[in-house]
Design an enzyme around this catalytic site. Structure first.
Site, short mmCIF file in Angstrom:
data_model
loop_
_atom_site.label_atom_id
_atom_site.label_comp_id
_atom_site.label_asym_id
_atom_site.label_seq_id
_atom_site.Cartn_x
_atom_site.Cartn_y
_atom_site.Cartn_z
N ASP A 100 0.80 -1.24 0.00
CA ASP A 100 0.00 0.00 0.00
C ASP A 100 0.82 1.27 0.00
O ASP A 100 0.36 2.33 0.42
CB ASP A 100 -0.89 0.00 1.25
CG ASP A 100 -0.09 -0.24 2.53
OD1 ASP A 100 1.13 0.00 2.51
OD2 ASP A 100 -0.69 -0.67 3.55
N GLU A 122 -0.56 -9.03 -1.11
CA GLU A 122 -1.14 -8.42 0.09
C GLU A 122 -2.36 -7.55 -0.27
O GLU A 122 -2.48 -6.39 0.12
CB GLU A 122 -0.11 -7.62 0.88
CG GLU A 122 -0.48 -7.44 2.35
CD GLU A 122 0.59 -6.69 3.16
OE1 GLU A 122 0.58 -5.46 3.17
OE2 GLU A 122 1.42 -7.37 3.78
N GLU A 136 -2.00 5.16 3.02
CA GLU A 136 -1.99 3.74 2.65
C GLU A 136 -3.38 3.17 2.35
O GLU A 136 -3.53 2.34 1.45
CB GLU A 136 -1.31 2.90 3.74
CG GLU A 136 0.19 3.12 3.86
CD GLU A 136 0.58 4.35 4.67
OE1 GLU A 136 -0.32 5.00 5.26
OE2 GLU A 136 1.77 4.68 4.73
N HIS A 210 6.45 5.31 12.81
CA HIS A 210 6.80 6.17 11.67
C HIS A 210 5.61 6.79 10.95
O HIS A 210 5.77 7.61 10.04
CB HIS A 210 7.64 5.39 10.66
CG HIS A 210 6.85 4.31 9.94
ND1 HIS A 210 6.09 4.57 8.84
CD2 HIS A 210 6.69 3.00 10.20
CE1 HIS A 210 5.52 3.44 8.44
NE2 HIS A 210 5.87 2.47 9.24
N ARG A 212 2.80 8.63 8.96
CA ARG A 212 2.64 10.05 8.62
C ARG A 212 1.54 10.72 9.44
O ARG A 212 1.69 11.86 9.85
CB ARG A 212 2.31 10.21 7.13
CG ARG A 212 3.52 10.13 6.26
CD ARG A 212 3.20 10.33 4.78
NE ARG A 212 4.40 10.05 4.00
CZ ARG A 212 5.03 10.92 3.24
NH1 ARG A 212 4.57 12.14 3.09
NH2 ARG A 212 6.13 10.59 2.58
N HIS A 243 13.33 5.19 12.44
CA HIS A 243 13.09 5.32 11.00
C HIS A 243 13.82 6.57 10.49
O HIS A 243 13.96 7.55 11.21
CB HIS A 243 11.57 5.48 10.81
CG HIS A 243 11.08 5.33 9.40
ND1 HIS A 243 11.26 6.30 8.45
CD2 HIS A 243 10.39 4.34 8.79
CE1 HIS A 243 10.72 5.91 7.31
NE2 HIS A 243 10.17 4.71 7.49
C1 UD1 Z 1 6.81 4.82 3.44
C2 UD1 Z 1 5.40 4.46 3.00
C3 UD1 Z 1 4.65 3.78 4.14
C4 UD1 Z 1 5.44 2.62 4.72
C5 UD1 Z 1 6.82 3.10 5.10
C6 UD1 Z 1 7.65 1.96 5.56
C7 UD1 Z 1 4.30 5.97 1.44
C8 UD1 Z 1 3.59 7.24 1.24
N1 UD1 Z 1 4.68 5.67 2.67
O1 UD1 Z 1 6.69 5.81 4.46
O2 UD1 Z 1 3.42 3.28 3.62
O3 UD1 Z 1 4.77 2.16 5.87
O4 UD1 Z 1 7.45 3.68 3.94
O5 UD1 Z 1 8.79 2.41 6.24
O6 UD1 Z 1 4.53 5.26 0.51
N2 UD1 Z 1 14.37 8.25 4.26
C9 UD1 Z 1 15.74 8.14 4.15
N3 UD1 Z 1 16.28 6.91 3.87
C10 UD1 Z 1 15.55 5.81 3.69
C11 UD1 Z 1 14.14 5.91 3.81
C12 UD1 Z 1 13.56 7.14 4.09
O7 UD1 Z 1 16.45 9.12 4.30
O8 UD1 Z 1 16.09 4.73 3.43
C13 UD1 Z 1 13.76 9.57 4.57
C14 UD1 Z 1 13.75 10.53 3.38
O9 UD1 Z 1 14.00 11.85 3.86
C15 UD1 Z 1 12.31 10.43 2.89
C16 UD1 Z 1 11.57 10.21 4.19
O10 UD1 Z 1 12.41 9.37 4.96
O11 UD1 Z 1 11.91 11.59 2.20
C17 UD1 Z 1 10.20 9.64 4.10
O12 UD1 Z 1 10.19 8.48 3.27
P1 UD1 Z 1 8.82 8.06 2.50
O13 UD1 Z 1 9.07 6.81 1.75
O14 UD1 Z 1 8.30 9.23 1.74
O15 UD1 Z 1 7.82 7.83 3.67
P2 UD1 Z 1 7.84 6.80 4.86
O16 UD1 Z 1 7.34 7.52 6.04
O17 UD1 Z 1 9.14 6.10 4.90
N1 UDP Z 2 12.16 -3.60 10.21
C1 UDP Z 2 13.53 -3.71 9.96
N2 UDP Z 2 14.39 -2.92 10.69
C2 UDP Z 2 13.97 -2.05 11.62
C3 UDP Z 2 12.55 -1.93 11.85
C4 UDP Z 2 11.69 -2.72 11.11
O1 UDP Z 2 13.95 -4.50 9.15
O2 UDP Z 2 14.81 -1.38 12.24
C5 UDP Z 2 11.23 -4.44 9.40
C6 UDP Z 2 10.14 -5.16 10.16
O3 UDP Z 2 10.59 -6.43 10.59
C7 UDP Z 2 9.05 -5.28 9.12
C8 UDP Z 2 9.23 -4.06 8.26
O4 UDP Z 2 10.55 -3.56 8.55
O5 UDP Z 2 9.25 -6.41 8.29
C9 UDP Z 2 8.20 -3.02 8.64
O6 UDP Z 2 8.54 -1.84 8.02
P1 UDP Z 2 7.88 -0.46 8.41
O7 UDP Z 2 7.44 -0.48 9.82
O8 UDP Z 2 8.89 0.57 7.98
O9 UDP Z 2 6.66 -0.39 7.40
P2 UDP Z 2 5.15 -0.91 7.44
O10 UDP Z 2 5.14 -2.37 7.68
O11 UDP Z 2 4.46 -0.12 8.49
O12 UDP Z 2 4.64 -0.54 6.08
#
Ligand code: UD1
Ligand code: UDP
Length: 381
Positions: A100, A122, A136, A210, A212, A243
């Protein structure tokens, strides 16, 4: 001899990668029938690359789109445009997406514009609340509207899709591939120098957060409530792999910095994280995937969200939806850590999400869809 079927997987974030990896491994075993190519959008960068390293996945295309504080529109536009070019050139027979995220939605939109069939891994999870979780819930609803094949983890997810008039012949109940991933990661004797700083003689309360819709002051108040409970007993240690989202980092460091019963650490790779779940006492999380993994590892989860699309584990008693109100979180956490009967009930409740065979069921379903298998795979029950 028939032409091979070309399948492209597309994913961009940590959770998509963790749950796609077991499926990619199964598809690779079927090289006589399929040509599989993997595209990463890199909506996440470091957190995605950690997963690729663990599962030894080499992407065929890397869109490398991540920007600091990226907006949802940035992700949607860039991913759908970049993929259009690749899809036009490659013309896959099927595009597989997961879950999602905005990568999932933008990929599905782009595949739809090219009239390429979409398989949604999923599928069918719902809260029916437009903004919870945001974005999501709408992402997955829109992806399911665009999809041609549905891999629903549970019967409940199947029922959700049926209630939206999706074709029952195109829905397969498979279990969740996230549970398959545990077979690759969890090891009873796992240890690592990365754990040297964690005092395992304490009771570990493991936190991930994490979402939003919780960011900002709301998240800080939730963290403060957790801290109150942690500080009530010197035997507790809160461990939080924070995160990389800048908004999450701010809330975490503002509230927890310099607290001697709190360890803020970098995101762990999935092998370390799953094994840390195993060594923890209690899990606090707003994550989707953690709600599935922790029950499979017999750890109670308090879910820091107002809604969940994963009611199955609430029903078995493995997880509890405690919401985002600080008072309620504090109360629920105090009860769980001090009531052994409640704790045992949650820890021993059934994991309803999978048996580790989900990726195999999905591959069988894909073969069935392309007439390579005469029989429908059995549903996960
Ligand atoms: C995204 C997904 C969310 C999912 C989550 C898992 C969307 C809108 N959101 O949210 O559904 O649950 O991932 O973690 O698709 N960043 C880094 N390095 C990384 C990853 C993220 O620097 O490896 C920082 C960047 O500044 C980025 C910000 O995190 O702009 C947010 O990342 P983004 O993918 O937009 O949203 P998440 O909150 O991670
Ligand atoms: N996870 C990971 N390292 C971490 C925290 C979480 O590998 O430090 C894994 C966790 O086991 C799960 C996935 O990341 O499989 C969940 O990711 P996240 O919570 O970012 O996203 P969501 O599931 O909410 O979309």
């Amino acid at each position: 001899m028939k032409n091979k079927i070309k399948i492209m997987t597309v994913f961009g974030t940590r959770p998509e990668a963790i749950k796609m990896a077991p499926l990619i491994k199964e598809l690779e075993k079927e090289s006589a029938s399929f040509i599989t190519k993997n595209i990463i959008t890199a909506q996440h960068r470091e957190m995605l690359d950690q997963v690729l390293t663990i599962f030894k996945i080499k992407p065929d295309f890397d869109l490398n789109i991540m920007k600091k504080n990226q907006s949802l529109s940035d992700i949607t536009v860039t991913v759908s445009q970049d993929l259009a070019e690749i899809f036009q050139k490659e013309r896959p027979n099927l595009v597989l997406v997961h879950g999602d995220t905005t990568t999932t939605f933008a990929t599905s939109l782009s595949a739809f514009y090219q009239q390429i069939p979409i398989g949604h891994v999923e599928a069918g999870l719902r809260t029916w609340q437009k903004y919870s979780p945001f974005p999501e819930e709408m992402n997955r609803e829109m992806v399911d509207d665009l999809s041609d094949l549905y891999f629903a983890p549970t019967k409940k997810n199947y029922d959700n899709l049926i209630s939206e008039h999706k074709d029952k012949n195109k829905i397969f109940i498979t279990g969740n591939t996230g549970i398959d991933a545990l077979k690759y990661t969890v090891n009873d004797s796992f240890d690592s120098p990365e754990f040297n700083d964690i005092d395992f003689s304490k009771k570990i309360i493991l936190l991930t957060a994490h979402r939003r819709e919780n960011q900002g002051k709301k998240m800080e108040k939730m963290f403060q409530a957790i801290l109150n409970v942690v500080k009530s007993d010197r035997n507790f240690l809160l461990v939080y792999p924070v995160h990389r989202s800048p908004a999450v980092q701010k809330a975490a460091y503002d509230v927890f910095n310099n607290e001697d019963q709190v360890k803020l650490i970098n995101p762990l790779d999935v092998v370390h994280f799953h094994n840390l779940i195993k060594r923890s006492f209690v899990i606090l999380s707003d994550s989707g995937g953690v709600q599935e993994e922790a029950p499979a590892l017999n750890k109670p989860v308090l879910v820091l969200r107002d809604t969940t699309e994963r009611p199955e584990a609430v029903q078995t008693g493995a997880i509890k939806l405690v919401g985002t109100d600080p008072y309620t979180i504090e109360h629920a956490l105090r009860k769980l850590v001090s009531d052994p009967i409640e704790y045992k009930k949650m820890a021993e409740a059934k994991n309803p999400y999978g048996d580790g065979q989900s990726a195999q069921r999905i591959v069988s379903a894909i073969k069935y869809y392309f007439d390579l298998n005469p029989c429908r795979p059995n549903a996960f029950v």
